[in-house]
Design an enzyme around this catalytic site. Structure first.
Site, PDB file in Angstrom:
ATOM      1  N   ARG A  18       0.809  -1.219   0.000  1.00 33.64           N
ATOM      2  CA  ARG A  18       0.000   0.000   0.000  1.00 33.64           C
ATOM      3  C   ARG A  18       0.844   1.273   0.000  1.00 33.64           C
ATOM      4  O   ARG A  18       0.351   2.360  -0.234  1.00 33.64           O
ATOM      5  CB  ARG A  18      -0.951  -0.010   1.219  1.00 33.64           C
ATOM      6  CG  ARG A  18      -2.105  -0.981   1.044  1.00 33.64           C
ATOM      7  CD  ARG A  18      -2.822  -1.262   2.365  1.00 33.64           C
ATOM      8  NE  ARG A  18      -2.153  -2.291   3.157  1.00 33.64           N
ATOM      9  CZ  ARG A  18      -2.611  -2.769   4.316  1.00 33.64           C
ATOM     10  NH1 ARG A  18      -3.746  -2.308   4.820  1.00 33.64           N
ATOM     11  NH2 ARG A  18      -1.954  -3.699   4.969  1.00 33.64           N
ATOM     12  N   ALA A 391      34.930  39.759   4.121  1.00 37.43           N
ATOM     13  CA  ALA A 391      33.898  39.259   3.210  1.00 37.43           C
ATOM     14  C   ALA A 391      34.526  38.605   1.991  1.00 37.43           C
ATOM     15  O   ALA A 391      35.489  39.103   1.429  1.00 37.43           O
ATOM     16  CB  ALA A 391      33.007  40.415   2.767  1.00 37.43           C
TER      17      ALA A 391
HETATM   18  C1  UD1 Z   1      -3.120  -6.992  10.562  1.00 39.31           C
HETATM   19  C2  UD1 Z   1      -4.205  -7.871  11.180  1.00 39.31           C
HETATM   20  C3  UD1 Z   1      -5.431  -7.003  11.486  1.00 39.31           C
HETATM   21  C4  UD1 Z   1      -5.026  -5.864  12.398  1.00 39.31           C
HETATM   22  C5  UD1 Z   1      -3.871  -5.067  11.822  1.00 39.31           C
HETATM   23  C6  UD1 Z   1      -3.361  -4.097  12.860  1.00 39.31           C
HETATM   24  C7  UD1 Z   1      -3.890 -10.070  10.140  1.00 39.31           C
HETATM   25  C8  UD1 Z   1      -4.434 -11.061   9.182  1.00 39.31           C
HETATM   26  N1  UD1 Z   1      -4.562  -8.934  10.247  1.00 39.31           N
HETATM   27  O1  UD1 Z   1      -3.624  -6.512   9.337  1.00 39.31           O
HETATM   28  O2  UD1 Z   1      -6.398  -7.795  12.128  1.00 39.31           O
HETATM   29  O3  UD1 Z   1      -6.141  -5.017  12.627  1.00 39.31           O
HETATM   30  O4  UD1 Z   1      -2.786  -5.940  11.457  1.00 39.31           O
HETATM   31  O5  UD1 Z   1      -2.374  -3.250  12.366  1.00 39.31           O
HETATM   32  O6  UD1 Z   1      -2.935 -10.350  10.829  1.00 39.31           O
HETATM   33  N2  UD1 Z   1       3.980  -9.587   7.912  1.00 39.31           N
HETATM   34  C9  UD1 Z   1       4.953 -10.555   7.882  1.00 39.31           C
HETATM   35  N3  UD1 Z   1       4.813 -11.608   7.033  1.00 39.31           N
HETATM   36  C10 UD1 Z   1       3.740 -11.735   6.221  1.00 39.31           C
HETATM   37  C11 UD1 Z   1       2.735 -10.748   6.262  1.00 39.31           C
HETATM   38  C12 UD1 Z   1       2.876  -9.695   7.127  1.00 39.31           C
HETATM   39  O7  UD1 Z   1       5.954 -10.468   8.602  1.00 39.31           O
HETATM   40  O8  UD1 Z   1       3.704 -12.725   5.481  1.00 39.31           O
HETATM   41  C13 UD1 Z   1       4.147  -8.448   8.805  1.00 39.31           C
HETATM   42  C14 UD1 Z   1       4.104  -7.114   8.079  1.00 39.31           C
HETATM   43  O9  UD1 Z   1       5.402  -6.713   7.673  1.00 39.31           O
HETATM   44  C15 UD1 Z   1       3.509  -6.186   9.129  1.00 39.31           C
HETATM   45  C16 UD1 Z   1       2.662  -7.105   9.994  1.00 39.31           C
HETATM   46  O10 UD1 Z   1       3.077  -8.420   9.708  1.00 39.31           O
HETATM   47  O11 UD1 Z   1       4.526  -5.592   9.896  1.00 39.31           O
HETATM   48  C17 UD1 Z   1       1.170  -6.956   9.711  1.00 39.31           C
HETATM   49  O12 UD1 Z   1       0.922  -7.255   8.348  1.00 39.31           O
HETATM   50  P1  UD1 Z   1      -0.067  -6.388   7.457  1.00 39.31           P
HETATM   51  O13 UD1 Z   1      -0.082  -6.980   6.108  1.00 39.31           O
HETATM   52  O14 UD1 Z   1       0.274  -4.947   7.570  1.00 39.31           O
HETATM   53  O15 UD1 Z   1      -1.440  -6.692   8.183  1.00 39.31           O
HETATM   54  P2  UD1 Z   1      -2.736  -5.766   8.229  1.00 39.31           P
HETATM   55  O16 UD1 Z   1      -3.447  -5.876   6.951  1.00 39.31           O
HETATM   56  O17 UD1 Z   1      -2.376  -4.418   8.717  1.00 39.31           O
HETATM   57 CA    CA Z   2      -0.490  -3.355   9.001  1.00 37.46          CA
END
Ligand code: UD1
Ligand code: CA
Length: 473
Positions: A18, A391
């Site tokens: 995003r 200067a």
């Molecule tokens: C996630 C939660 C959501 C919560 C939100 C809060 C899930 C499915 N959803 O959504 O319920 O409200 O966080 O901020 O967990 N990451 C990994 N490996 C991956 C995918 C993600 O390490 O394969 C890490 C990302 O780098 C990030 C964190 O996990 O730091 C959260 O992932 P992100 O994709 O941002 O989840 P959200 O859609 O924000």
């Molecule tokens: Ca997130």
């Protein structure tokens, strides 16, 4: 309460689609520091660095290089198939290494950067008190859209039924106000026992860690939620706009902290102040000033508008006039800078010294009371006390290959528009005539002239004009 036996995992492998950025999400900066470094700093106050596992994947080498110095451990998630998958990878890593499983696992998100140590500790303590298998940190923001929602069994009790991701909310759940912060505490065994049953049968085709909540509940395990004290500290940073919102919150906190310590900041919302900056009481910061990195400013100083000061140390009663740029400079008490001075790294400005309009310094020491008031470049120079630099004077420090030193003794007077061709020494108390090009050392107390002699032709103009008149006849 027994607070040992806790390990922290930080999920930081995601790409951050995003953001539409080449830089991995967790290395984007707010408050002058990468998201992940904020989270690690908070985590380190709860458990030692070697009990923190960062799950990295997207641009993992870059992330490792940026945060390696914190001493945390890394687990590689080469393909990012969701937050549940991140935990599967962690579990596999524990199994492979044969390390003893920690009893409890605190899970943080690399993109929820404002989380405070007290709050992490509160999640840990609630988890123990509730004897829960999973404890979820939640909040109720003004707009919950985009977050997973935590559905409680009853509105009063801590028991949770499930976490439902935004895209899976039924029409009547759309208004569910309580969000999942992405911060949890698990009984490690309970979490690990459910990971293999996760599926990707959802809107994102990912393994959701959040699905574990309902799975544990179905097994009769206790899943509870606790609300964070402040909403801001659990907000996620998924878009540039969200990051800038958090950035503004951090900067305003920094400004408030300084104001509480006696610093006057006019229009603090226009200033950019990093968290580590310190400023003494009775110092005044005007609008649109940036104080960055490890900058330290003493008392009773004033920084006028549009100055940007980074990693620099300023003493007491220093006046920084408008539009100055300071980078890794040291400025003693009573000095006067600018307007529009540029102090580059290793500039050391002495007590009461002046570095004035459009003056640039680099790797230069200026002694007590010395002045370079206008339009000057001073590079690789050691300048004594009470020296006057006229200067437009310039140290020619670079021969195209090497940098050379200029040394100017106490009380010397360097006339305007002089060029000092380094390496060169100008003795104490000597004079350099304006417009000189100085290529040889000047002894103490001497006058040095290095310019062509002036030729003056009396009556020349009248003669020329009469010659022109005759020609035109
Ligand atoms: C996630 C939660 C959501 C919560 C939100 C809060 C899930 C499915 N959803 O959504 O319920 O409200 O966080 O901020 O967990 N990451 C990994 N490996 C991956 C995918 C993600 O390490 O394969 C890490 C990302 O780098 C990030 C964190 O996990 O730091 C959260 O992932 P992100 O994709 O941002 O989840 P959200 O859609 O924000
Ligand atoms: Ca997130």
């Amino acid at each position: 309460m027994e607070t040992s036996g806790f390990t922290i995992a930080i999920m930081a492998a995601g790409k951050g689609t995003r953001l539409k950025s080449k830089r991995p999400k967790v290395l984007h900066e707010i408050g002058g520091r990468a998201l992940l470094l904020h989270v690690i700093a908070a985590a380190k106050t709860v458990v030692p660095a070697d009990q923190i596992y960062c799950i990295i994947g997207h641009e993992s080498e870059r992330v490792r290089a940026a945060v390696g110095a914190t001493g945390v451990q890394f687990v590689l998630q080469p393909e990012q198939r969701g937050t549940g998958h991140a935990m599967q990878v962690l579990k596999a890593d524990f199994e492979l290494s044969g390390a003893a499983l920690p009893k409890h696992l605190l899970v943080l998100s690399g993109d929820v950067p404002l989380i405070r140590p007290e709050t992490i500790a509160a999640v840990r303590d609630a988890h123990l008190q509730e004897k829960a298998a999973m404890t979820i940190l939640t909040a109720v923001p003004t707009d919950p859209t985009g977050y997973g929602r935590v559905l409680r069994l009853t509105s009063e009790g801590p028991e949770v039924v499930a976490i439902v991701e935004q895209k899976s909310l039924s029409p009547d759940q759309l208004k569910a106000p309580e969000i999942n912060s992405g911060i949890y505490c698990f009984e490690t065994k309970a979490l690990f026992s459910k990971l293999d049953s996760l599926s990707t049968n959802n809107a994102h085709g990912e393994f959701y860690l959040t699905d574990v909540a309902a799975m544990l509940v179905a097994e009769g395990k206790r899943v509870v939620a606790i609300k964070a004290d402040s909403v801001d500290e659990v907000l996620g940073a998924n878009t540039i706009a969200e990051m800038m919102h958090l950035d503004a919150a951090i900067r305003l906190d920094a400004a408030k902290r300084l104001m509480a310590a006696g610093v006057t900041i006019f229009r603090p919302e226009t200033c950019v102040i990093d968290s580590e900056v310190t400023v003494g009481p009775d110092t005044v910061i005007e609008p649109y000033v940036q104080l960055l990195g490890t900058t330290k400013i003493g008392s009773e100083s004033r920084v006028r508008s549009y100055s940007v000061i980074q990693n620099s140390t300023l003493g007491d009663n220093v006046l920084v006039r408008n539009g100055c740029i300071l980078d890794a400079a040291e400025v003693a008490d009573n000095a006067l800078l600018g307007p529009y001075a540029h102090l580059r790294p290793e500039s050391r400005i002495g007590d009461g010294a002046h570095v004035g309009n459009f003056v640039e310094t680099k790797k230069t020491t200026m002694g007590k009371g010395s002045k370079a008031n206008h339009l000057t470049y001073l590079g690789d120079a050691v300048i004594g006390a009470n020296v006057n630099i006229g200067a437009g004077a310039i140290t020619c420090n670079y021969d195209g290959v090497h940098k050379h030193l200029t040394t100017i003794g106490d009380g010397a007077f360097v006339g305007s528009d002089s060029t000092l061709v380094a390496p060169i020494t100008v003795g104490a108390g000597s004079y350099i005539a304006a417009g000189s090009s100085i290529t040889e050392d000047v002894p103490e107390g001497a006058l040095a002239l290095g310019r062509a002699r002036q030729v003056t032709k009396s009556g020349w103009v009248a003669k020329k004009k009469s010659a022109q008149k005759q020609e035109s006849r």
